[in-house]
Design an enzyme around this catalytic site. Structure first.
Site, PDB file in Angstrom:
ATOM      1  N   GLU A  58      -7.838 -34.841 -18.391  1.00 36.24           N
ATOM      2  CA  GLU A  58      -8.537 -36.062 -17.997  1.00 36.24           C
ATOM      3  C   GLU A  58      -8.812 -36.938 -19.212  1.00 36.24           C
ATOM      4  OE1 GLU A  58     -10.952 -33.766 -14.378  1.00 36.24           O
ATOM      5  OE2 GLU A  58     -12.063 -34.660 -16.036  1.00 36.24           O
ATOM      6  N   HIS A 115     -13.123 -38.347 -11.997  1.00 37.93           N
ATOM      7  CA  HIS A 115     -14.198 -37.368 -12.232  1.00 37.93           C
ATOM      8  C   HIS A 115     -15.551 -38.062 -12.043  1.00 37.93           C
ATOM      9  CE1 HIS A 115     -15.098 -33.342 -14.423  1.00 37.93           C
ATOM     10  NE2 HIS A 115     -16.080 -33.650 -13.598  1.00 37.93           N
ATOM     11  N   ARG A 134     -13.194 -28.443 -10.496  1.00 30.58           N
ATOM     12  CA  ARG A 134     -12.572 -28.489 -11.814  1.00 30.58           C
ATOM     13  C   ARG A 134     -11.064 -28.526 -11.644  1.00 30.58           C
ATOM     14  NH1 ARG A 134     -16.858 -29.751 -13.573  1.00 30.58           N
ATOM     15  NH2 ARG A 134     -18.023 -28.857 -15.328  1.00 30.58           N
TER      16      ARG A 134
END
Length: 321
Positions: free
Chosen positions: A264, A282, A235
């Site tokens: 993000e 991601h 994370r």
């Protein structure tokens, strides 16, 4: 009238897998693509359950829906859910803890190798007309390195299993795992400061909690030697991004491989503009196989609960007591 389950904040191509499983269990699945908890509260119609991918579910959401019986997360981490508030209200929280173990572990190794072997820098140099083996600076053998693994949960252990093939020394930091258990996986247990001080490569696999938020901050970077490789596929909030920027700029972090960021997509692009920072969107979790397992497991969690069975993957089992 069938009970209503809401799936919110979806980034998936479609959710027909979940819909089929939930509707076979006798409930309706309503898909609401919202970007905030406020929009969710305004849009959802008295659900008994919420399936979330990235929408924050806190006490304000739980209190807005008095018939809410469960929250189900598409993913391993449940940091978007206030689990304590859910437990206080007797609301179980489900997750999908195993769907992408292989993917994240291999992606982590890919980032480590991309950094250590300068893959992206070589690629850019060749495409710009270069052809020099030392254009990306000095490269040293991976087998000479000490790798520090932060977090020895399922993913951390999968990474460690793969690292052993490169003949590296491995140290680990996880306050919930004993030295004896670590040694069974060929890992030397250490404290966080020592890991930062003695590791050539640091890879992050801890959940994001209040205890781990900004775990790698300016003080952590100050304990590191010069030229560390840092990889994060967990994370973004575990690393203080402003402090990481300074560490890259001053050479403490020679290379960074990041699959996750504080925001993000990135709002501040200064960090990712460094040539020695490799960034993926991601995507460490992703494969067609993992996506199928994610959707199936998330749907099955809900179906089992609706049928009166306690799902296998309950984060807060005390909520059921």
């Amino acid at each position: 009238m069938a009970e209503n389950v809401v799936l919110t904040g979806t980034v998936l191509p479609n959710s027909e897998v979940e819909r089929g499983i939930v509707e076979d269990a006798g409930a309706n699945l309503t898909i609401i693509n919202v970007s905030s908890k406020e929009e969710l509260i305004e849009s959802a119609a008295n659900p008994v359950g919420i399936m979330t991918i990235e929408t924050k579910i806190d006490e304000s959401v739980m209190d807005a829906f008095p018939n809410l019986e469960f929250v189900s997360v598409h993913g391993i981490g449940v940091d978007m859910v206030d689990v304590d508030a859910a437990t206080d209200r007797g609301i179980p929280v489900f997750n999908t803890p195993h769907y992408c173990l292989e993917e994240v572990a291999t992606h982590t190794l890919s980032l480590i190798l991309a950094c250590e072997r300068r893959i992206c820098q070589y690629n850019s140099d060749v495409k710009s007309g270069g052809w020099e083996y030392d254009s990306a600076g000095t490269v040293t053998r991976l087998s000479t390195k000490t790798v520090g693994v932060v977090g020895l949960g399922d993913i951390g252990l999968e990474v460690i299993k793969r690292l052993h093939g490169f003949d590296v020394d491995i140290v680990g930091y996880d306050p919930y795992v004993s030295a004896e258990d670590m040694s069974q996986h060929g890992v030397e247990k250490t404290d966080f400061a020592s890991l930062c001080e003695n590791s050539d490569i640091i890879t992050v696999h801890t959940p994001l909690t209040e205890a781990t938020r900004n775990l790698l901050d300016a003080s952590a970077f100050e304990t590191m030697g010069s030229g560390v490789t840092l990889v994060n596929a967990a994370r973004g909030g575990i690393i203080d991004q402003a402090a990481l920027y300074e560490a890259v700029e001053n050479g403490t972090v020679a290379y960074a491989g990041l699959d996750v960021l504080e925001s993000e997509p990135p709002e501040d692009e200064r960090l990712i503009e460094f040539d020695n920072v490799v960034v993926t969107p991601h995507a460490a979790w992703y494969s067609a196989d993992a996506l199928a397992e994610l959707q199936r497991t998330a749907g099955e969690n809900v179906a089992e609960f609706l049928s009166g069975t306690v799902p296998e993957y309950v984060v807060n089992r005390s909520a059921l007591e």
